[in-house]
Write a protein that holds these residues in place. Structure first.
Motif, PDB file in Angstrom:
ATOM      1  N   GLY A 172       3.053  -3.019   2.206  1.00 28.37           N
ATOM      2  CA  GLY A 172       2.997  -3.609   3.537  1.00 28.37           C
ATOM      3  C   GLY A 172       3.584  -5.005   3.601  1.00 28.37           C
ATOM      4  N   GLN A 173       3.681  -5.667   2.455  1.00 33.50           N
ATOM      5  CA  GLN A 173       4.260  -7.011   2.388  1.00 33.50           C
ATOM      6  C   GLN A 173       5.773  -6.984   2.171  1.00 33.50           C
ATOM      7  N   LYS A 174       6.338  -5.812   1.999  1.00 34.74           N
ATOM      8  CA  LYS A 174       7.766  -5.692   1.708  1.00 34.74           C
ATOM      9  C   LYS A 174       8.536  -5.334   2.973  1.00 34.74           C
ATOM     10  N   LYS A 175       9.407  -6.232   3.394  1.00 34.81           N
ATOM     11  CA  LYS A 175      10.176  -6.023   4.620  1.00 34.81           C
ATOM     12  C   LYS A 175      11.410  -5.164   4.352  1.00 34.81           C
ATOM     13  N   LYS A 176      12.074  -4.759   5.435  1.00 34.00           N
ATOM     14  CA  LYS A 176      13.308  -3.995   5.320  1.00 34.00           C
ATOM     15  C   LYS A 176      14.297  -4.742   4.420  1.00 34.00           C
ATOM     16  N   ASN A 177      14.967  -4.007   3.550  1.00 38.10           N
ATOM     17  CA  ASN A 177      15.949  -4.520   2.594  1.00 38.10           C
ATOM     18  C   ASN A 177      15.328  -5.313   1.443  1.00 38.10           C
ATOM     19  N   ALA A 178      14.003  -5.229   1.272  1.00 43.92           N
ATOM     20  CA  ALA A 178      13.382  -5.785   0.068  1.00 43.92           C
ATOM     21  C   ALA A 178      13.778  -4.940  -1.135  1.00 43.92           C
ATOM     22  N   PHE A 179      13.875  -5.600  -2.305  1.00 43.62           N
ATOM     23  CA  PHE A 179      14.267  -4.948  -3.561  1.00 43.62           C
ATOM     24  C   PHE A 179      13.391  -5.519  -4.660  1.00 43.62           C
ATOM     25  N   PHE A 180      12.586  -4.668  -5.328  1.00 46.89           N
ATOM     26  CA  PHE A 180      11.558  -5.208  -6.205  1.00 46.89           C
ATOM     27  C   PHE A 180      11.141  -4.208  -7.284  1.00 46.89           C
ATOM     28  N   PRO A 181      10.666  -4.711  -8.433  1.00 41.08           N
ATOM     29  CA  PRO A 181      10.149  -3.831  -9.485  1.00 41.08           C
ATOM     30  C   PRO A 181       8.718  -3.410  -9.169  1.00 41.08           C
ATOM     31  N   ARG A 193      13.459  -1.148   0.147  1.00 42.37           N
ATOM     32  CA  ARG A 193      13.073  -0.640   1.467  1.00 42.37           C
ATOM     33  C   ARG A 193      14.348  -0.413   2.287  1.00 42.37           C
ATOM     34  N   THR A 194      15.060   0.606   1.887  1.00 46.00           N
ATOM     35  CA  THR A 194      16.329   0.977   2.485  1.00 46.00           C
ATOM     36  C   THR A 194      16.366   2.493   2.632  1.00 46.00           C
ATOM     37  N   GLY A 195      17.375   3.005   3.305  1.00 46.89           N
ATOM     38  CA  GLY A 195      17.497   4.447   3.463  1.00 46.89           C
ATOM     39  C   GLY A 195      18.594   4.805   4.442  1.00 46.89           C
ATOM     40  N   TYR A 196      18.769   6.112   4.643  1.00 44.47           N
ATOM     41  CA  TYR A 196      19.930   6.626   5.379  1.00 44.47           C
ATOM     42  C   TYR A 196      19.506   7.694   6.382  1.00 44.47           C
ATOM     43  N   THR A 197      18.325   7.499   6.974  1.00 39.74           N
ATOM     44  CA  THR A 197      17.795   8.525   7.874  1.00 39.74           C
ATOM     45  C   THR A 197      17.424   8.006   9.253  1.00 39.74           C
ATOM     46  N   GLY A 198      17.357   6.685   9.423  1.00 43.74           N
ATOM     47  CA  GLY A 198      16.884   6.120  10.677  1.00 43.74           C
ATOM     48  C   GLY A 198      15.383   5.935  10.707  1.00 43.74           C
ATOM     49  N   GLU A 199      14.709   6.276   9.608  1.00 40.43           N
ATOM     50  CA  GLU A 199      13.265   6.094   9.501  1.00 40.43           C
ATOM     51  C   GLU A 199      12.952   5.005   8.473  1.00 40.43           C
ATOM     52  N   ASP A 200      11.701   4.550   8.487  1.00 40.14           N
ATOM     53  CA  ASP A 200      11.225   3.668   7.431  1.00 40.14           C
ATOM     54  C   ASP A 200      11.227   4.445   6.117  1.00 40.14           C
ATOM     55  N   GLY A 201      11.286   3.726   5.024  1.00 43.21           N
ATOM     56  CA  GLY A 201      11.220   4.412   3.746  1.00 43.21           C
ATOM     57  C   GLY A 201      11.666   3.546   2.597  1.00 43.21           C
ATOM     58  N   PHE A 202      11.702   4.157   1.412  1.00 40.85           N
ATOM     59  CA  PHE A 202      12.008   3.454   0.176  1.00 40.85           C
ATOM     60  C   PHE A 202      12.944   4.300  -0.668  1.00 40.85           C
TER      61      PHE A 202
END
Length: 357
Positions: A172-181, A193-202
């Motif tokens: 919940g603390q990770k915004k769109k385009n966050a990248f983390f281990p 927190r990226t994707g290719y569907t138009g929905e939220d996701g990882f």
């Protein structure tokens, strides 16, 4: 979605898992990939309403690091890489000298002088060669890590809810385009927190040897396997371009709605990209007849362009398409699309066709 392979097809680390799930496999970008499992419409709806799981391990990964990593990427891409902080990701373009695109990519900043590039599967060899030609004068090291990674996409409104009990970070603390281990089911992974569907996701980067185990665990907690068919209808509804359709080596990329990706900086092909594009990408909707790539687009019976991507929309319940048309008629409200010699009315609409609430 199919093509005729000229060489033996590559297989992702999840090939066996796809066969166990009853996937229909097809050639795609040189890979043997699942086009569907239960069916495109069911998989599409699962992503729109719950959460789906995609194998995108066919994508390529390049590591770029060294004192001049940022300067190098500033030169070979159009977006402003200097704005990226460690732990952030950015959509970007690799332009050629003539102003077309070698590829559209994602850039992930892994450290102060280290980046991970994700490139399209069919362009891995071409992208690698292109980047190598531009390293002169830069203190930078490039490594092709494509065979080391498995890449899974968890997409849908319930993606965070389904992942959270099995991961050691607060999503919940990770915004769109966050990248983390993170640790997922106890396995060390990288998440974006990226994707290719138009929905939220990882998107989940895993060691290739651990990808199948993680896939099976994700399916067990309620994620629906989804194939290339659903991935295509989802990205089309979201107005996302697909390389080879909306972008190519020859097409002017500013004909798209993604003009924001070309920043005013010194980069490969800049003088050509700054020119006014002769075509514009528009969204079209039709009442009944699905249209496909290559179909002619007409205005008052006169050809003015062609469909780049088209399908029936499972979410909207009618056919949709993206089309490149002559720039001087791109603001027209209505067009026709020629299907088997007959012109069918089409209405121009703003992209995207679908945007999540």
């Amino acid at each position: 979605m199919t093509e005729t392979p000229e060489t033996p097809l590559k297989r992702t680390p999840l090939y066996a898992a796809h066969l166990r799930a009853g996937a229909r496999m097809v050639p795609f970008g040189g890979w043997d990939m699942p086009v569907q499992y239960a069916g495109v419409k069911a998989e599409h709806q699962a992503v729109r309403t719950q959460a789906g799981l995609f194998d995108v391990s066919h994508m390529g990964e390049f590591r770029v690091k060294g004192p001049d990593a940022e300067a190098f990427l500033q030169r070979v891409t159009t977006n402003d890489v200097s704005k990226l902080k460690p732990g952030r990701a950015q959509y970007n373009w690799l332009p050629n000298d003539a102003g077309g695109l070698v590829d559209d990519i994602y850039v992930y900043r892994a450290g102060e002088a280290e980046y991970l590039l994700v490139v399209n599967a069919s362009n891995i060899g071409k992208d690698w060669a292109h980047l190598q030609t531009h390293t002169a004068g830069f203190d930078v090291q490039l490594t092709d890590e494509s065979d080391l990674w498995g890449l899974l996409a968890v997409q849908g409104p319930q993606a965070e809810t389904l992942l959270q009990p099995h991961i050691d970070v607060d999503l919940g603390q990770k915004k769109k385009n966050a990248f983390f281990p993170a640790k997922l089911f106890g396995f060390g992974v990288l998440l974006a927190r990226t994707g290719y569907t138009g929905e939220d996701g990882f998107e989940v980067f895993t060691d290739a040897s651990e990808a199948e185990t993680i896939w099976d665990k994700l399916v067990a907690v309620g994620l629906t396997p989804a194939g290339l068919g659903a991935r295509d209808t989802l990205r089309l509804e979201a107005g996302f371009p697909l390389y080879g359709h909306e972008f190519t080596e020859e097409l002017h990329p500013l004909s798209s709605t993604y003009t924001w990706v070309a920043k005013d900086k010194d980069h490969v092909g800049r003088e050509h990209i700054r020119k006014e594009p002769p075509h514009r990408l528009v969204g079209l909707t039709l009442d009944r007849v699905p249209v496909r790539e290559g179909y002619s687009v007409l205005l008052n019976g006169v050809p003015v362009g062609h469909v780049t991507s088209g399908s029936a929309s499972p979410t909207l319940g009618h056919p949709i398409a993206m089309a490149l048309v002559n720039a001087d008629v791109a603001s027209s409200d209505t067009f026709e699309v020629e299907v088997r010699g007959k012109a069918h009315p089409a209405r121009r609409v703003d992209l995207p066709f679908y945007k999540r609430a």
